[in-house]
Design a protein around this motif. Structure first.
Motif, PDB file in Angstrom:
ATOM      1  N   THR B 223      -7.703 -12.326  -6.229  1.00 27.16           N
ATOM      2  CA  THR B 223      -8.799 -11.946  -7.100  1.00 27.16           C
ATOM      3  C   THR B 223      -9.661 -13.162  -7.403  1.00 27.16           C
ATOM      4  O   THR B 223     -10.882 -13.079  -7.486  1.00 27.16           O
ATOM      5  N   SER B 252     -10.608  -5.514  -9.635  1.00 30.55           N
ATOM      6  CA  SER B 252      -9.533  -6.468  -9.341  1.00 30.55           C
ATOM      7  C   SER B 252      -9.199  -7.289 -10.577  1.00 30.55           C
ATOM      8  O   SER B 252      -8.031  -7.481 -10.923  1.00 30.55           O
ATOM      9  N   THR B 369      -5.718  -4.599  -6.508  1.00 27.48           N
ATOM     10  CA  THR B 369      -5.084  -5.916  -6.429  1.00 27.48           C
ATOM     11  C   THR B 369      -5.107  -6.446  -5.003  1.00 27.48           C
ATOM     12  O   THR B 369      -5.200  -5.666  -4.050  1.00 27.48           O
ATOM     13  N   CYS B 370      -5.039  -7.769  -4.873  1.00 29.27           N
ATOM     14  CA  CYS B 370      -5.230  -8.387  -3.566  1.00 29.27           C
ATOM     15  C   CYS B 370      -3.928  -8.731  -2.866  1.00 29.27           C
ATOM     16  O   CYS B 370      -3.898  -8.910  -1.656  1.00 29.27           O
TER      17      CYS B 370
END
Lengths: 352, 730
Positions: B223, B252, B369-370
């Motif tokens: 993020t 995010s 989310t990453c």
């Protein structure tokens, strides 16, 4: 002797250098705005040795590199003074060479350099150097038992041998008392007084009646106050600081230490290890008529920086977890003290 | 580091594969992973031999030898026979320089020493009681203090505040450059030491990620990196809400709980602009409603850092109440009729998605989310906001990794999995592999504070480690690292002395290894001996120093150090050598040179060894000088006493007997009084010595003193005369 001025804790600034600080000195200040300090540094990563001039800003406290000079070997002893209105830096190295750096009075940039190579002066390390006030002559002493005087000219220096003990006696400290006299110190708390008018050997030798149980040690540093040149202040092991009055030859005046078993319980020991440097402290007010030893400052292997006064309690200014190897009090601004810490850092104290 | 070699041309050779004689056979599959570095030694081939050994610290010393030159060939004229090259293996951690590591090493000495002294104080207090483990006391408070001290050392350099788009358009600001080392330390502190905030561990993890998310950017999408990218394009965006990135980045940030950033970004929405306000009233109302909901999010934590949003609630019942209320507000907004009236599609979808995140929709969280850590953290925020056990955290982490698999592991994720898996060995191994010996030696204090199980595991003495514990092993390893550097060896004793089994032995070796050439370093060394009562070590070191100085012609220094070491044997040996030169220079009455050395010897003869003779000889000579003209009877008597003492003393070298007697002729021939100065027994003593001397002269090693040829006979005559007079006198 009330030292109310010191009742407040001094302002302390620790500045990491990321290099080992072999020695540190203030340069004689030309004005209140341009203040400089000379740092002898050793970079253990690259093995490079240098003397760096840092400009000092008091508010907020910062030291910023200003100019530097590459030294051929690590600096062992470093002194600063003024020579014909110019700041002069003298350094002796581990290898035994001696270097004179002349700097510009206005911006402290290095103007010229004169060096004396390793061999002619001493064999091995020059353990101590001292510059006469006015910088005309420099005394060098060594473990090899030689004492030299180096006369400083505009573009050259002329050394001459004063004494050579052929190694029977080693010298570890030296300090000028007058243009004709200087004192040296060495092993076993020995102190010698030299007078250039009486060549051939020391004019006087200190034979202290030391307490029986006391371990004799090496004198690391001597100071002589210009107003009382008959008194030598010296520092050694186990926190020992003593004064030798030429008029009272046999009896050392112990200011600190002297061994716990010495029976003299009235004298506290400010430190328990080597006292690396002693200097008279002009900042602490002292009655001029008093016959007592003038107030002094010391630094030690166990990390103590303190002010000592005869008959008074010592005042601890710094208690570091590592050794304080050298310090200097700014002659023009005696409230400011700079010291080099074992752990690759500088500490600057400003006393209010 | 030199670059990777492509070939090995002339004048350089490869360390590992050199001259067919590799020590370890290299298998074909390992060949691909071998990195070859060329070494520039500048020698002409052929190279006959290569020797590799460890140098100080992380350096290898490679000695390259050419074959011995063939006689007469003349081919190797002017060629050096070999060269020694030091190869620095690596710079260690690319994040932290050597100098920075040393600063950390210096700074951690005091906290470590304080913790150890507290530990020993506590264990001495509870000695005899059932438990000697400090775990039962409020030990963790001390560990926390220690941890905070260490953590403050690990801060990276302060970054200058970035005023480029301060005010409205700066989405986030940085305080200091985060370091992976500090992140790892804080993670361990969180789980092991900080018992006080165990109740809000999930929130602490949220904060931790907020501080260190950027560190993961090197191997993972984060993020943080999204925000940095968006920040860069932000200034060029005309209609921000039309950009899908805007909504993506915002969701995010919301998913990982960076509420202040989300609210700040929401307020950048175009509907807030004054000229737009009238015709986008509903849209703006929705944006603001979401912004308010975000900023009012209930958080189960004592207080939040300044400028952070959210309602902080300490007690769980309060929190649950607020949580339910907040959720119902979100649901209400979600079902509101205003959405239909909002005709900006992007805004509607973006805000709806944000509401889903806040409602804990797994799918939305997973999209927003990453990486798995962010997904993991978002679970604590929106799905299970209550404290959970480490075991269920571990299961959750596994689930997140499945949902967002990683291609390459990050140094921090390995550590985190180890911690969550409650596997002390894995945590130690990760610390050691990724952060080195400093980390392991210091983090062990956190691990042992974590649980009794870990405490036992780490302090247990192990047979396979030679009877030492894991704790001791790692301290010893760290101490070795410190010892290998000229500037840090002085702090190694702190760690060595905390090792019960092998520390003292290694400390002695370390102290013996230090150079003695310079007094300053020697004294620092001796000071350490004094601190740890290692007087036998310091005495040996002083002997070495004494001999070193003596050999280099610094007689005074040599004598001093040997005196300090009370080494009578060596002093005696030195004395024998010294007397050779004394005989010449003292007899010509020049004491000046010797005075300093004699003063150094001091009055206590027991520490001077054979050298005490020097002082006595000097005293005798002085008293002899004070006998002017044969008048002062007292001075003469004194001189006689000195002479008798010297002649009686076994340490007086034989070769001085005759010179002494010859010097004393005027005492022996004393005519001024009726009585002779020496009585019968004294004269007999001297005569006996003379007799002994004439026997000794027959031996081949006898050194003839440089005296007039008639010296012996005149002394003999004087003694005989004196004996006669003394006999008459008695």
């Amino acid at each position: 002797m009330a030292v109310t001025a010191l009742s407040e804790r001094p302002e302390i600034h620790r500045l990491p250098q990321y290099k080992y600080v072999d020695a540190v000195r203030w340069l004689p200040a030309s004005s209140a705005f341009d203040r400089f300090a000379a740092l002898a540094l050793f970079d253990s990563d690259s093995g490079a040795c240098s003397i760096e001039i840092h400009s000092f800003q008091p508010n907020p406290v910062t030291l910023s590199p200003h100019s530097s000079w590459v030294s051929p070997s690590r600096v062992f002893s470093l002194k600063t003074s003024q020579f014909r209105q110019k700041p002069i830096i003298v350094a002796s190295t581990f290898a035994g060479s001696l270097h004179f750096l002349f700097s510009d009075p206005a911006d402290a940039s290095l103007e010229s350099e004169v060096s004396v190579p390793e061999n002619p002066l001493h064999s091995g390390t020059i353990s101590c150097i001292d510059l006469m006030d006015g910088g005309v002559e420099c005394v060098t002493v060594g473990e090899d038992g030689r004492i030299n005087l180096v006369a400083i000219g505009d573009s050259n220096v002329t050394p001459r041998r004063v004494f050579d003990s052929s190694g029977l006696v080693s010298y570890t400290a030296a300090k000028w008392a007058s243009p004709m006299e200087f004192a040296t110190g060495g092993y076993g708390f020995s102190l010698q007084w030299w007078d250039q008018r009486k060549p051939g050997g020391p004019a006087s030798q200190f034979k202290g009646n030391w307490p029986q149980k006391m371990t004799p040690g090496i004198v690391h540093s001597i100071d002589i106050h210009p107003s009382r040149k008959h008194t030598c202040l010296a520092g050694g092991p186990l926190g020992t600081v003593f004064a030798w009055d030429l008029r009272w030859q046999q009896q050392p005046i112990i200011l600190s230490g002297g061994g716990a078993g010495a029976g003299n319980t009235s004298i506290q020991s400010i430190s328990e290890s080597e006292v690396w440097e002693v200097l008279y402290d002009p900042y602490v007010k002292h009655s001029t008529t008093s016959s007592r030893i003038l107030p002094s400052m010391i630094c030690s292997e166990d990390g103590i920086l303190a002010v000592l006064e005869q008959g008074g309690d010592p005042i601890e200014l710094l208690a570091e977890p590592c050794a304080i190897n050298s310090f200097d009090i700014d002659r023009h601004y005696p409230s400011d003290v700079i010291c080099s810490l074992e752990w690759e850092a500088i500490a600057i104290l400003s006393r209010q | 580091m030199p670059g990777v070699a492509s070939d090995s041309g002339d004048g350089r050779s490869e360390v590992s594969v050199s001259s067919n004689g590799a020590l370890v056979p290299i298998s074909t599959e390992a060949r691909n992973s071998i990195v070859v570095y060329p070494l520039h030694h500048g020698l002409e081939p052929p190279i006959a031999r290569l020797a590799i050994s460890w140098s100080r610290g992380n350096s290898l010393r490679v000695s390259v030898f050419r074959p011995p030159s063939v006689e007469g060939s003349g081919e190797s004229e002017g060629q050096v026979g070999g060269k020694v090259v030091e190869v620095k293996l690596s710079d260690g951690d690319p994040e932290i320089s050597d100098a920075q590591w040393r600063r950390i090493a210096y700074g951690s000495v005091s906290p470590f020493a304080l913790l150890q002294s507290r530990r020993s104080a506590i264990s001495s207090l509870s000695w005899g009681s059932a438990s000697t483990s400090p775990y039962h006391l409020d030990w963790w408070e001390y560990v926390m203090e220690y941890s905070k001290d260490i953590s403050s050392l690990l801060s990276g350099p302060k970054l200058p505040s970035n005023p480029i788009i301060e005010d409205s358009k700066t989405i986030f600001k940085k305080g200091e450059e985060p370091t992976s080392l500090k992140a790892a330390w804080e993670l361990m502190e969180l789980f092991y030491a900080d018992k006080q905030s165990q109740a809000w561990l999930p929130e602490r993890l949220v904060d931790w990620l907020a501080d260190y998310d950027s560190l993961f950017s090197s191997t993972l999408a984060t993020t943080h990196s999204k925000l940095v990218d968006f920040q860069n394009v932000l200034v060029n965006l005309q209609v921000i809400e039309d950009n899908p990135k805007y909504w993506e980045v915002m969701s995010s940030a919301l998913a990982v709980g960076w509420l202040d950033i989300v609210v700040k970004m929401l307020r950048l929405h175009g509907s807030y602009q004054l000229d737009q306000l009238s015709n986008r009233e509903i849209e703006n109302g929705l944006v603001e409603a979401v912004a308010v909901l975000v900023s009012k999010m209930p958080r189960l934590r004592p207080e939040s850092a300044a400028g952070q949003l959210g309602d902080c609630l300490k007690s769980k019942p309060d929190f649950i109440k607020a949580w339910e209320k907040w959720r119902s507000q979100i649901t209400k907004l979600d079902c509101s009729a205003f959405w239909i009236q909002c005709n900006n599609h992007q805004t509607r979808e973006g805000l709806k998605n944000m509401l889903q995140i806040m409602l804990g929709n797994t799918e939305s969280l997973c999209t927003a989310t990453c990486n798995w850590i962010e997904l993991f953290i978002s679970h604590f925020l929106y799905i299970r906001p209550f404290t959970m056990g480490v075991d269920s955290m571990y299961i959750l982490a596994q689930k997140c990794i499945q949902l967002k698999p990683v291609s390459s592991a990050h140094r921090l994720t390995g550590l985190m999995i180890g911690i969550l898996g409650e596997n002390t060995e894995v945590v130690l191994a990760e610390c050691s592999r990724e952060y080195g010996p400093w980390m392991v030696a210091h983090a062990i204090e956190l691990l042992t504070a974590g649980s009794e199980h870990a405490e036992i595991l780490l302090h247990e003495e192990r047979h396979n480690l030679g009877g030492i514990s894991i704790v001791e092993l790692h301290r010893l390893v760290y101490a070795q690292v410190l010892s290998s550097h000229a500037l840090t060896w002085q702090i190694a004793p702190i760690y060595l002395t905390s090792c019960m089994k092998q520390g003292m032995g290694l400390l002695e070796i370390l102290l013996y290894k230090q150079p003695v050439q310079h007094n300053e370093m020697l004294l620092k060394n001796i000071e350490i001996c004094r601190l740890y009562d290692l007087y036998h070590v310091s005495s040996n070191i002083m002997k070495v120093a004494g001999v070193y100085h003596w050999k280099h012609g610094r007689i005074g220094s040599g004598v001093f150090w040997l005196q300090q070491a009370q080494d009578a044997i060596r002093l005696h040996k030195i004395a024998q050598q010294l007397f050779d030169s004394v005989g010449k220079s003292i007899s010509d009455e020049s004491f000046k040179q010797w005075e300093g050395l004699i003063e150094l010897l001091g009055s206590e003869s027991k520490t001077a060894g054979g050298l005490e003779f020097l002082r006595k000889y000097r005293d005798f000579k002085k008293s002899l000088q004070r006998v002017p003209g044969e008048k002062s009877i007292d001075a003469a008597r004194e001189a006689v006493q000195s002479l008798i003492l010297l002649m009686k003393n076994p340490s007086t070298p034989q070769r001085f007997w005759l010179p002494l007697l010859y010097d004393s002729l005027k005492l022996l021939n004393w005519q001024d009084q009726d009585h002779p100065l020496l009585n019968v027994s004294e004269t007999n003593l001297l005569l006996n010595k003379l007799q002994e001397l004439s026997l000794a002269r027959l031996r081949p090693d006898f050194i003839e003193p440089s005296l007039p040829p008639n010296a012996l006979s005149s002394v003999r005559l004087a003694l005989a005369t004196n004996l006669g007079r003394a006999m008459l006198d008695e």
